[in-house]
Design an enzyme around this catalytic site. Structure first.
Site, PDB file in Angstrom:
ATOM      1  CG  ASP A  53      11.078  -0.898   4.338  1.00 60.34           C
ATOM      2  OD1 ASP A  53      10.679   0.020   3.580  1.00 60.34           O
ATOM      3  OD2 ASP A  53      11.129  -0.769   5.583  1.00 60.34           O
ATOM      4  CE1 TYR A 149      -1.406   8.815  -0.318  1.00 61.49           C
ATOM      5  CE2 TYR A 149      -3.151  10.314  -1.018  1.00 61.49           C
ATOM      6  CZ  TYR A 149      -2.469   9.111  -1.145  1.00 61.49           C
ATOM      7  OH  TYR A 149      -2.870   8.222  -2.101  1.00 61.49           O
ATOM      8  CB  THR A 219     -19.929  15.678  -4.239  1.00 60.32           C
ATOM      9  OG1 THR A 219     -19.107  16.852  -4.310  1.00 60.32           O
ATOM     10  CG2 THR A 219     -21.374  16.047  -4.021  1.00 60.32           C
TER      11      THR A 219
HETATM   12  P1  NAD Z   1      -2.758  -0.141  -0.626  1.00 62.74           P
HETATM   13  O1  NAD Z   1      -2.510   0.477   0.709  1.00 62.74           O
HETATM   14  O2  NAD Z   1      -3.741  -1.243  -0.722  1.00 62.74           O
HETATM   15  O3  NAD Z   1      -1.404  -0.615  -1.280  1.00 62.74           O
HETATM   16  C1  NAD Z   1      -0.182   0.040  -1.044  1.00 62.74           C
HETATM   17  C2  NAD Z   1       0.850  -1.036  -0.737  1.00 62.74           C
HETATM   18  O4  NAD Z   1       2.124  -0.386  -0.519  1.00 62.74           O
HETATM   19  C3  NAD Z   1       0.532  -1.837   0.533  1.00 62.74           C
HETATM   20  O5  NAD Z   1       0.398  -3.213   0.243  1.00 62.74           O
HETATM   21  C4  NAD Z   1       1.713  -1.558   1.433  1.00 62.74           C
HETATM   22  O6  NAD Z   1       2.121  -2.691   2.211  1.00 62.74           O
HETATM   23  C5  NAD Z   1       2.791  -1.179   0.437  1.00 62.74           C
HETATM   24  N1  NAD Z   1       3.874  -0.453   1.110  1.00 62.74           N
HETATM   25  C6  NAD Z   1       3.751   0.506   2.060  1.00 62.74           C
HETATM   26  N2  NAD Z   1       4.958   0.843   2.519  1.00 62.74           N
HETATM   27  C7  NAD Z   1       5.870   0.102   1.844  1.00 62.74           C
HETATM   28  C8  NAD Z   1       7.281  -0.012   1.877  1.00 62.74           C
HETATM   29  N3  NAD Z   1       8.011   0.716   2.730  1.00 62.74           N
HETATM   30  N4  NAD Z   1       7.884  -0.892   1.048  1.00 62.74           N
HETATM   31  C9  NAD Z   1       7.148  -1.673   0.207  1.00 62.74           C
HETATM   32  N5  NAD Z   1       5.808  -1.617   0.128  1.00 62.74           N
HETATM   33  C10 NAD Z   1       5.174  -0.735   0.941  1.00 62.74           C
HETATM   34  O7  NAD Z   1      -3.192   1.086  -1.591  1.00 62.74           O
HETATM   35  P2  NAD Z   1      -3.870   1.078  -3.027  1.00 62.74           P
HETATM   36  O8  NAD Z   1      -5.270   1.524  -2.851  1.00 62.74           O
HETATM   37  O9  NAD Z   1      -3.588  -0.200  -3.719  1.00 62.74           O
HETATM   38  O10 NAD Z   1      -3.070   2.276  -3.712  1.00 62.74           O
HETATM   39  C11 NAD Z   1      -1.978   2.043  -4.587  1.00 62.74           C
HETATM   40  C12 NAD Z   1      -1.394   3.397  -5.007  1.00 62.74           C
HETATM   41  O11 NAD Z   1      -2.413   4.218  -5.589  1.00 62.74           O
HETATM   42  C13 NAD Z   1      -0.808   4.204  -3.860  1.00 62.74           C
HETATM   43  O12 NAD Z   1       0.361   4.849  -4.292  1.00 62.74           O
HETATM   44  C14 NAD Z   1      -1.872   5.222  -3.553  1.00 62.74           C
HETATM   45  O13 NAD Z   1      -1.329   6.389  -2.977  1.00 62.74           O
HETATM   46  C15 NAD Z   1      -2.457   5.474  -4.935  1.00 62.74           C
HETATM   47  N6  NAD Z   1      -3.841   5.959  -4.890  1.00 62.74           N
HETATM   48  C16 NAD Z   1      -4.839   5.104  -4.517  1.00 62.74           C
HETATM   49  C17 NAD Z   1      -6.153   5.574  -4.485  1.00 62.74           C
HETATM   50  C18 NAD Z   1      -7.301   4.680  -4.087  1.00 62.74           C
HETATM   51  O14 NAD Z   1      -8.452   5.149  -4.098  1.00 62.74           O
HETATM   52  N7  NAD Z   1      -7.079   3.420  -3.732  1.00 62.74           N
HETATM   53  C19 NAD Z   1      -6.437   6.920  -4.814  1.00 62.74           C
HETATM   54  C20 NAD Z   1      -5.383   7.742  -5.174  1.00 62.74           C
HETATM   55  C21 NAD Z   1      -4.093   7.252  -5.220  1.00 62.74           C
END
Ligand code: NAD
Length: 330
Positions: A53, A149, A219
């Site tokens: 965590d 966020y 969009t």
């Molecule tokens: P995701 O939710 O699939 O993965 C995030 C992971 O972080 C999860 O597996 C979750 O269990 C883990 N997590 C949450 N709290 C935690 C903690 N306390 N300790 C350890 N792990 C923890 O999201 P994703 O789509 O893979 O996104 C990855 C990163 O990219 C994130 O930082 C997200 O903000 C950023 N992001 C993603 C997108 C997108 O479109 N997917 C867009 C912009 C930014």
């Protein structure tokens, strides 16, 4: 062939982190993954997987030890429904995760640290029109980010900048624009538009009504996950430390996104719009000029190309849940 470098991927149980680990292993890294949970849909490819965590400083110290490069993706996140509903929890969790992971990496002398930021840092006053001007990196200020966020992402971007300026700690800041692909969350409330719409369409019969959040004219641009992980690694290898967009500039309305998915599914759908649901900003697109200048590269996969494997994967999952196969052939 291993390259002698060790990498930590946080958020390794999540969508992008899971794909990134496979990519880094292919590049020869020895990879440790860390997350509060294991990946949901497939076993990790990481050499080592730590359940941790990352809100807790001691756990951040444990997972960053002996690491050359940190790819920091862990976050409390989800689609627009989720991030607009839980401001306090998301902001608190992500502040703790980011501050403690960054500090632990510096403590252990990590050589490079990548922070995954988001297009949600961009001011809402620049995203009021569906026919939006693509967002450039310098547009983030004067700031008016997505509540919770987006605000926290912007704060951590600045923290990375200060660590670099004051302590010579090498950081990279990548602003992702809507990433999609197979093995991503597609149900449960945290899924994003391409996955949510694919799931809904996979569950429908030809000619059924499809409920769309908002009026369908908002969009967005979307980036296929293979381009995302390649871009992350290219940015890490560059010497550029200021924030960089990583996305495509293929702008579509949500209604157009539905049309592409329905066509891949081989189904006709009757679009209905629920304007009481959150829909986020009216328009958002990535300006990739700086990405092209810095890397001489940008994401190449068209939305249609990337949606084919994405839809097929979700369709298979939905069919398995419904207890039958061959849903596309109906
Ligand atoms: P995701 O939710 O699939 O993965 C995030 C992971 O972080 C999860 O597996 C979750 O269990 C883990 N997590 C949450 N709290 C935690 C903690 N306390 N300790 C350890 N792990 C923890 O999201 P994703 O789509 O893979 O996104 C990855 C990163 O990219 C994130 O930082 C997200 O903000 C950023 N992001 C993603 C997108 C997108 O479109 N997917 C867009 C912009 C930014």
């Amino acid at each position: 062939m291993r390259n002698g470098k060790t990498a930590l991927v946080t958020g390794a149980g999540g969508f992008i982190g899971h794909h990134l680990i496979k990519y880094l292993i292919g590049q020869g890294y020895v990879v440790r993954g860390a997350d509060i949970k294991h990946p949901e849909y497939e076993e990790t490819a990481a050499d080592e997987f730590a359940i941790a965590d990352l809100r807790v400083p001691e756990q951040c110290l444990r997972v960053t030890k002996g690491i050359d490069e940190v790819y920091h993706l862990a976050a409390d996140m989800g689609g627009i429904g989720y991030i607009s509903a839980f401001h306090a929890g998301i902001t608190l969790n992500n502040t703790l995760i980011n501050v403690h992971t960054l500090q632990a990496a510096r403590h252990h002398g990590v050589k490079r640290f990548m922070f995954s930021s988001s297009a949600c840092v961009y001011p809402q006053y620049l995203q009021k029109d569906p026919d939006v001007v693509p967002l450039r990196e310098e547009d983030a200020f004067p700031a008016d980010p997505e509540e919770g966020y987006g605000l926290e992402k912007l704060y951590t971007e600045k923290l990375c900048q200060y660590f670099t300026e004051d302590w010579n700690f090498a950081t990279r800041v990548v602003r992702f624009h809507n990433v999609y692909g197979p093995l991503g969350t597609y149900d449960g409330g945290r899924e994003k538009a391409p996955a949510a719409l694919s799931r809904k369409i996979a569950s429908l019969h030809d000619g059924d009504e499809l409920m769309i959040w908002g009026d369908g004219r908002q969009t967005r641009s979307f980036m296929y996950v293979d381009d995302c992980v390649e871009g992350i690694h290219r940015i890490m290898r560059s010497d550029y430390s200021a924030p960089l967009n990583l996305g495509t500039d293929e702008l579509v309305t949500v209604d157009e996104l539905v049309d592409i998915i329905a066509e891949i599914a081989g189904k006709s759908v009757k679009k209905c719009h629920d304007t009481s649901k959150p829909q986020g900003v009216r328009g958002r697109n990535s300006d990739n000029s700086r990405l092209r200048t810095v890397l001489g590269w940008e994401p190449k996969t068209s939305l249609r190309q990337g949606l084919i494997p994405t839809y097929r994967w979700i369709e298979q999952r939905v069919a398995a849940e419904l207890g039958f196969s061959g849903i596309a052939a109906e």
